[in-house]
Design a protein around this motif. Structure first.
Motif, PDB file in Angstrom:
ATOM      1  N   GLN A 182     -81.255  25.036  -5.674  1.00 36.00           N
ATOM      2  CA  GLN A 182     -81.048  25.338  -4.255  1.00 36.00           C
ATOM      3  C   GLN A 182     -82.032  24.634  -3.313  1.00 36.00           C
ATOM      4  OE1 GLN A 182     -78.262  26.882  -3.266  1.00 36.00           O
ATOM      5  NE2 GLN A 182     -78.893  26.178  -1.243  1.00 36.00           N
ATOM      6  N   PRO A 183     -83.328  24.533  -3.620  1.00 30.65           N
ATOM      7  CA  PRO A 183     -84.213  23.840  -2.675  1.00 30.65           C
ATOM      8  C   PRO A 183     -83.809  22.377  -2.431  1.00 30.65           C
ATOM      9  CG  PRO A 183     -85.509  25.138  -4.201  1.00 30.65           C
ATOM     10  CD  PRO A 183     -84.094  25.160  -4.710  1.00 30.65           C
ATOM     11  N   LEU A 184     -83.399  21.677  -3.468  1.00 26.28           N
ATOM     12  CA  LEU A 184     -82.974  20.281  -3.307  1.00 26.28           C
ATOM     13  C   LEU A 184     -81.638  20.206  -2.583  1.00 26.28           C
ATOM     14  CD1 LEU A 184     -83.309  17.272  -3.745  1.00 26.28           C
ATOM     15  CD2 LEU A 184     -82.326  17.561  -6.026  1.00 26.28           C
ATOM     16  N   TYR A 228     -87.380  13.313 -10.212  1.00 21.01           N
ATOM     17  CA  TYR A 228     -87.507  14.521 -11.028  1.00 21.01           C
ATOM     18  C   TYR A 228     -86.887  15.739 -10.341  1.00 21.01           C
ATOM     19  CZ  TYR A 228     -90.575  11.528 -13.641  1.00 21.01           C
ATOM     20  OH  TYR A 228     -91.075  10.467 -14.368  1.00 21.01           O
ATOM     21  N   ARG A 229     -86.084  15.498  -9.333  1.00 18.57           N
ATOM     22  CA  ARG A 229     -85.313  16.511  -8.608  1.00 18.57           C
ATOM     23  C   ARG A 229     -86.174  17.503  -7.831  1.00 18.57           C
ATOM     24  NH1 ARG A 229     -82.768  15.995 -13.590  1.00 18.57           N
ATOM     25  NH2 ARG A 229     -80.902  14.713 -13.449  1.00 18.57           N
ATOM     26  N   ARG A 230     -87.368  17.096  -7.479  1.00 17.66           N
ATOM     27  CA  ARG A 230     -88.197  17.877  -6.562  1.00 17.66           C
ATOM     28  C   ARG A 230     -87.586  17.710  -5.174  1.00 17.66           C
ATOM     29  NH1 ARG A 230     -93.271  16.040  -3.805  1.00 17.66           N
ATOM     30  NH2 ARG A 230     -92.762  14.048  -4.732  1.00 17.66           N
ATOM     31  N   PRO A 231     -87.555  18.739  -4.338  1.00 22.39           N
ATOM     32  CA  PRO A 231     -86.961  18.594  -3.007  1.00 22.39           C
ATOM     33  C   PRO A 231     -87.857  17.761  -2.089  1.00 22.39           C
ATOM     34  CG  PRO A 231     -87.737  20.841  -3.337  1.00 22.39           C
ATOM     35  CD  PRO A 231     -87.932  20.120  -4.627  1.00 22.39           C
ATOM     36  N   ALA A 232     -87.836  16.469  -2.323  1.00 19.49           N
ATOM     37  CA  ALA A 232     -88.632  15.521  -1.545  1.00 19.49           C
ATOM     38  C   ALA A 232     -87.939  14.161  -1.605  1.00 19.49           C
ATOM     39  CB  ALA A 232     -90.048  15.426  -2.114  1.00 19.49           C
ATOM     40  N   TRP A 282     -91.443  12.861   1.789  1.00 18.57           N
ATOM     41  CA  TRP A 282     -91.166  13.896   2.772  1.00 18.57           C
ATOM     42  C   TRP A 282     -90.537  15.069   2.033  1.00 18.57           C
ATOM     43  CZ3 TRP A 282     -93.122  13.046   7.423  1.00 18.57           C
ATOM     44  CH2 TRP A 282     -93.375  11.730   7.794  1.00 18.57           C
ATOM     45  N   GLY A 283     -91.019  16.258   2.303  1.00 21.75           N
ATOM     46  CA  GLY A 283     -90.478  17.430   1.644  1.00 21.75           C
ATOM     47  C   GLY A 283     -91.564  18.200   0.929  1.00 21.75           C
ATOM     48  N   LYS A 284     -91.195  18.839  -0.143  1.00 22.47           N
ATOM     49  CA  LYS A 284     -92.102  19.712  -0.881  1.00 22.47           C
ATOM     50  C   LYS A 284     -93.289  18.935  -1.444  1.00 22.47           C
ATOM     51  CE  LYS A 284     -91.835  21.068  -5.261  1.00 22.47           C
ATOM     52  NZ  LYS A 284     -93.210  20.927  -5.636  1.00 22.47           N
ATOM     53  N   PRO A 285     -94.505  19.402  -1.172  1.00 25.84           N
ATOM     54  CA  PRO A 285     -95.671  18.772  -1.798  1.00 25.84           C
ATOM     55  C   PRO A 285     -95.649  18.986  -3.315  1.00 25.84           C
ATOM     56  CG  PRO A 285     -96.338  20.399  -0.131  1.00 25.84           C
ATOM     57  CD  PRO A 285     -94.860  20.496  -0.292  1.00 25.84           C
ATOM     58  N   TRP A 286     -96.257  18.090  -4.051  1.00 21.71           N
ATOM     59  CA  TRP A 286     -96.224  18.158  -5.520  1.00 21.71           C
ATOM     60  C   TRP A 286     -96.846  19.439  -6.048  1.00 21.71           C
ATOM     61  CZ3 TRP A 286    -100.745  18.695  -8.146  1.00 21.71           C
ATOM     62  CH2 TRP A 286    -101.918  18.368  -7.464  1.00 21.71           C
ATOM     63  N   TRP A 287     -97.813  20.002  -5.334  1.00 18.16           N
ATOM     64  CA  TRP A 287     -98.554  21.156  -5.832  1.00 18.16           C
ATOM     65  C   TRP A 287     -97.871  22.496  -5.528  1.00 18.16           C
ATOM     66  CZ3 TRP A 287     -99.474  24.048  -1.593  1.00 18.16           C
ATOM     67  CH2 TRP A 287     -99.557  23.374  -0.368  1.00 18.16           C
ATOM     68  N   LEU A 288     -96.873  22.503  -4.659  1.00 18.56           N
ATOM     69  CA  LEU A 288     -96.204  23.748  -4.281  1.00 18.56           C
ATOM     70  C   LEU A 288     -95.042  24.026  -5.235  1.00 18.56           C
ATOM     71  CD1 LEU A 288     -96.006  25.968  -2.001  1.00 18.56           C
ATOM     72  CD2 LEU A 288     -94.247  24.493  -0.998  1.00 18.56           C
ATOM     73  N   PRO A 289     -94.992  25.197  -5.860  1.00 22.05           N
ATOM     74  CA  PRO A 289     -93.840  25.515  -6.715  1.00 22.05           C
ATOM     75  C   PRO A 289     -92.545  25.473  -5.906  1.00 22.05           C
ATOM     76  CG  PRO A 289     -95.617  27.088  -7.091  1.00 22.05           C
ATOM     77  CD  PRO A 289     -96.002  26.268  -5.898  1.00 22.05           C
ATOM     78  N   ALA A 290     -91.485  24.946  -6.504  1.00 21.81           N
ATOM     79  CA  ALA A 290     -90.207  24.765  -5.808  1.00 21.81           C
ATOM     80  C   ALA A 290     -89.658  26.080  -5.256  1.00 21.81           C
ATOM     81  CB  ALA A 290     -89.187  24.119  -6.733  1.00 21.81           C
ATOM     82  N   ARG A 291     -89.915  27.188  -5.920  1.00 12.75           N
ATOM     83  CA  ARG A 291     -89.365  28.456  -5.435  1.00 12.75           C
ATOM     84  C   ARG A 291     -89.966  28.856  -4.087  1.00 12.75           C
ATOM     85  NH1 ARG A 291     -92.640  29.920  -9.810  1.00 12.75           N
ATOM     86  NH2 ARG A 291     -94.428  31.189  -9.215  1.00 12.75           N
ATOM     87  N   PHE A 292     -91.088  28.245  -3.695  1.00 15.00           N
ATOM     88  CA  PHE A 292     -91.702  28.538  -2.402  1.00 15.00           C
ATOM     89  C   PHE A 292     -91.250  27.572  -1.302  1.00 15.00           C
ATOM     90  CE2 PHE A 292     -95.157  30.311  -5.212  1.00 15.00           C
ATOM     91  CZ  PHE A 292     -94.772  31.624  -5.023  1.00 15.00           C
ATOM     92  N   TRP A 293     -90.462  26.556  -1.671  1.00 14.28           N
ATOM     93  CA  TRP A 293     -89.953  25.617  -0.662  1.00 14.28           C
ATOM     94  C   TRP A 293     -88.707  26.246  -0.035  1.00 14.28           C
ATOM     95  CZ3 TRP A 293     -91.802  21.788   2.004  1.00 14.28           C
ATOM     96  CH2 TRP A 293     -90.940  20.997   2.736  1.00 14.28           C
ATOM     97  N   SER A 294     -88.776  26.569   1.239  1.00 21.22           N
ATOM     98  CA  SER A 294     -87.711  27.337   1.893  1.00 21.22           C
ATOM     99  C   SER A 294     -86.787  26.455   2.738  1.00 21.22           C
ATOM    100  CB  SER A 294     -88.332  28.411   2.791  1.00 21.22           C
ATOM    101  OG  SER A 294     -88.999  27.790   3.883  1.00 21.22           O
TER     102      SER A 294
END
Length: 171
Positions: free
Chosen positions: A18-20, A79-83, A116-128
């Motif tokens: 969902q975050p991505l 790696y499918r991080r929302p960034a 741009w988007g979620k920083p590498w250190w923030l868990p994806a579940r906290f990216w709103s």
């Protein structure tokens, strides 16, 4: 964007959760829409070369300008991080390998790349969703710099400093 290309991109981003999905949806609704309004079109291949298809993790836009091809690519994290990164380039249409100019949209002038988007250190579940909207809204305000760079080579404060090896013309 062709149906096949759209399906490939939708399948790729669904694998990120969902975050991505949320971030990619905001990119398409806000950033891509702004660029489509100024003449860019979705491209399924790079530089109109059928042997070079666009990856499922990218949104690639192109437009013709004065005998060149201008492109803006939203390259999502592999790696499918929302960034994602924003690549900006202009190439000679006659010789597609010849760069006229190339850069990236970055946060600070001294940077060459920026996600741009979620920083590498923030868990994806906290990216709103709110964080995604805020990031994309910020970037909508920076698109004028990207377009100015493509049109006349002007580097605003959010356009990366290009390396001479990319834009240098052979003698």
């Amino acid at each position: 964007m062709s149906k096949e290309r759209h399906k490939r991109h939708a399948t790729w981003r669904a694998l990120g959760g969902q975050p991505l999905i949320t971030l990619a949806t905001h990119v398409e609704k806000e950033l891509v829409r702004e660029l489509l309004a100024v003449g860019f079109e979705h491209a399924d291949v790079y530089m109109r070369d059928p042997a070079d298809p666009v990856s499922g993790r990218e949104i690639h836009l192109e437009r013709a300008a004065r005998g060149d091809i201008q492109s803006i690519t939203f390259a999502f994290d592999k790696y499918r991080r929302p960034a994602f990164q924003i690549h900006i380039q202009q190439r000679n249409a006659g010789a597609p390998g010849d760069f006229v100019r190339a850069a990236n949209l970055v946060r600070r002038p001294h940077q060459h790349l920026y996600f741009w988007g979620k920083p590498w250190w923030l868990p994806a579940r906290f990216w709103s969703d709110r964080m995604s909207r805020r990031t994309v809204a910020y970037l909508v305000g920076k698109l004028d710099q990207a377009l100015a760079f493509l049109d006349d080579g002007h580097r605003g404060p959010n356009i990366s400093r290009s390396t001479d090896s990319i834009t240098a013309k052979p003698e």
